[in-house]
Design an enzyme around this catalytic site. Structure first.
Site, mmCIF file in Angstrom:
data_model
loop_
_atom_site.group_PDB
_atom_site.id
_atom_site.type_symbol
_atom_site.label_atom_id
_atom_site.label_comp_id
_atom_site.label_asym_id
_atom_site.label_seq_id
_atom_site.Cartn_x
_atom_site.Cartn_y
_atom_site.Cartn_z
ATOM 1 N N ARG A 1 0.828 -1.208 0.000
ATOM 2 C CA ARG A 1 0.000 0.000 0.000
ATOM 3 C C ARG A 1 0.860 1.254 0.000
ATOM 4 O O ARG A 1 0.516 2.252 -0.641
ATOM 5 C CB ARG A 1 -0.959 -0.012 1.186
ATOM 6 C CG ARG A 1 -1.984 1.116 1.142
ATOM 7 C CD ARG A 1 -3.089 0.913 2.162
ATOM 8 N NE ARG A 1 -2.592 0.941 3.534
ATOM 9 C CZ ARG A 1 -3.372 0.753 4.603
ATOM 10 N NH1 ARG A 1 -4.665 0.515 4.436
ATOM 11 N NH2 ARG A 1 -2.854 0.786 5.818
ATOM 12 N N LYS B 1 -2.739 6.629 1.827
ATOM 13 C CA LYS B 1 -2.517 7.117 3.190
ATOM 14 C C LYS B 1 -1.536 8.292 3.195
ATOM 15 O O LYS B 1 -0.482 8.251 3.848
ATOM 16 C CB LYS B 1 -2.032 5.991 4.096
ATOM 17 C CG LYS B 1 -3.158 5.071 4.549
ATOM 18 C CD LYS B 1 -2.685 4.040 5.564
ATOM 19 C CE LYS B 1 -2.440 4.602 6.936
ATOM 20 N NZ LYS B 1 -3.676 5.011 7.632
ATOM 21 N N GLU C 1 -16.624 6.757 4.908
ATOM 22 C CA GLU C 1 -15.867 6.173 6.010
ATOM 23 C C GLU C 1 -15.818 7.139 7.181
ATOM 24 O O GLU C 1 -16.299 8.265 7.102
ATOM 25 C CB GLU C 1 -14.453 5.774 5.573
ATOM 26 C CG GLU C 1 -13.562 6.898 5.130
ATOM 27 C CD GLU C 1 -12.154 6.402 4.783
ATOM 28 O OE1 GLU C 1 -11.298 6.405 5.688
ATOM 29 O OE2 GLU C 1 -11.920 6.028 3.616
#
Length: 408
Positions: free
Chosen positions: A152, A254, A290
């Site tokens: 990721r 992220k 979210e």
């Protein structure tokens, strides 16, 4: 630009400057127990120059490893929450000007000095990851799906035009940092060691462009539950003014900027007595996306449903794990758009993430309407999934998925 590190100040010196030091930390300096061992062995440690610093770190590391699995930091583990607790060592690896990462090393935990023109400070060119390590009953340490974090980070780095460590380099840095701080891994059942890998553009630059150099950092911290109360239902306030991410943006990686943008709404929600914020999509303003720091699920009848990844939602590793676990347990699992009205009519709602693990939602407030779930208790499905997930993460259940990595 050279990245310089210095050992963090001791609690005593912090107190002299008027800094408030948590009671659990006032009795320790990050390396005092190790230094006592060194003193007993009559080892002379120099504190000057890069070579001396490396030598000191290597000597401290050797002493730390000799302490064995039973040697834990003198800490009140019963009070452990989710806040920063400085540990002994961190890992640093820098890229060359051509973007190649080499020569990572463990150094004493401490501040990082950056050029004021560093790209991460001026333009937010940085990524953050998070994963956990647990101590088993036999004292060994296990990691949960670290390769997924490495992959990721590489995906996020590509989006931000950053070079990234290879999967092997990422895993090596993480493992070395955990083992160097092994005495900070909480006893079984008292918490876990949170691992925070960072990738930052530390190179100095004035215009908007990729940084000339990058640094990979790994530090760790013992933690308890993210939300107060542990596995207790949390309260979410639906955000109606701000949005966490937009189509075509960076909501699915992220990057550090994703989290700065949620602080205002989160602070307002907590001021009203809620645990966190629930975000809706920025286009229609009706589809659930979210929470500030975690993904969301709903349960209806025998179906477990979570929002479809459309580019504005982070593809959580815990999210994916719960999807696979639920499927193996015989649940119907769906990834699709969820309207807020549908969520309000759910049987159960819960959140997932590395930090929160799995947190049941006790109520959601939307347009002033308060909807409660489970009469203040943890739902049966949420409890079942939480137990199945954490049993694998802690190494107490058979790992048929091949998710757990044992550290030697």
């Amino acid at each position: 630009m050279e990245l310089r590190l210095r050992a963090s100040a001791s609690p005593a010196s912090a107190s002299a400057r008027g800094t408030v030091v948590p009671p659990t930390l006032r009795r320790r300096s990050s390396s005092l127990p190790i230094q006592r061992q060194l003193a007993g062995a009559a080892v002379s440690v120099s504190r000057r120059g890069p070579a001396a610093k490396s030598s000191r770190c290597s000597t401290l590391m050797a002493a730390a490893y000799r302490t064995g699995t039973a040697d834990l930091v003198d800490f009140n583990w019963e009070t452990l929450g989710f806040q920063l607790v400085p540990t002994d060592f961190m890992y640093i690896m820098r890229s060359s000007s051509d973007g190649v990462f080499t020569n990572g090393e463990l150094v004493p935990y401490g501040p990082i000095e950056l050029n004021p023109a560093a790209a991460v400070l001026n333009y937010g060119q940085g990524l953050v990851e998070g994963l956990r390590a647990h101590r088993k009953e036999d004292g060994s340490i296990v990691l949960f799906r670290p390769e997924e974090n490495a992959l990721r980070m590489r995906i996020g780095a590509d989006r931000l035009c950053m070079p990234a460590p290879s999967v092997e380099q990422f895993l090596s840095g993480v493992k070395q940092t955990i083992l160097a701080n092994k005495r900070w891994v909480p006893p079984t059942g008292k918490g876990s060691l949170y691992i925070r890998p960072l990738l930052i553009g530390n190179g100095a630059i004035l215009g908007v462009a990729p940084a000339p150099q990058y640094t990979f950092v790994v530090f760790v911290c013992p933690v308890g539950h993210y939300f107060k109360g542990g596995l207790s239902p949390i309260s979410l306030l639906t955000e109606e003014e701000y949005h966490r991410a937009a189509p075509g943006g960076t909501g699915d990686i992220k990057t550090i900027g994703n989290y700065a943008s949620v602080v205002s709404a989160q602070k307002r929600a907590k001021g009203k007595g809620h645990s966190d914020v629930l975000y809706l999509d920025p286009v229609h303003k009706k589809f659930v996306e979210e929470v500030s720091s975690c993904n969301i699920f709903m349960v209806k009848d025998n179906a477990i449903i979570t929002p479809l990844l459309t580019g504005t939602i982070l593809p959580g590793i815990t999210r994916r794990s719960i999807i696979e676990i639920a499927g193996n347990l015989g649940f119907q699992v769906e990834e699709r758009l969820i309207a807020i009205d549908e969520l309000l009519d759910a049987d159960e709602v819960f959140c997932t993430g590395t930090a929160v693990v799995l947190s049941p939602v006790g109520c959601v407030v939307y347009h002033g309407r308060r909807v409660e779930y489970g009469n203040g208790k943890v739902g049966a499905v949420s409890q079942q999934l939480y137990s199945a997930l954490t049993a694998i993460q802690k190494g107490v259940a058979e790992d048929s998925m091949g998710w757990v990595v044992q550290l030697n």
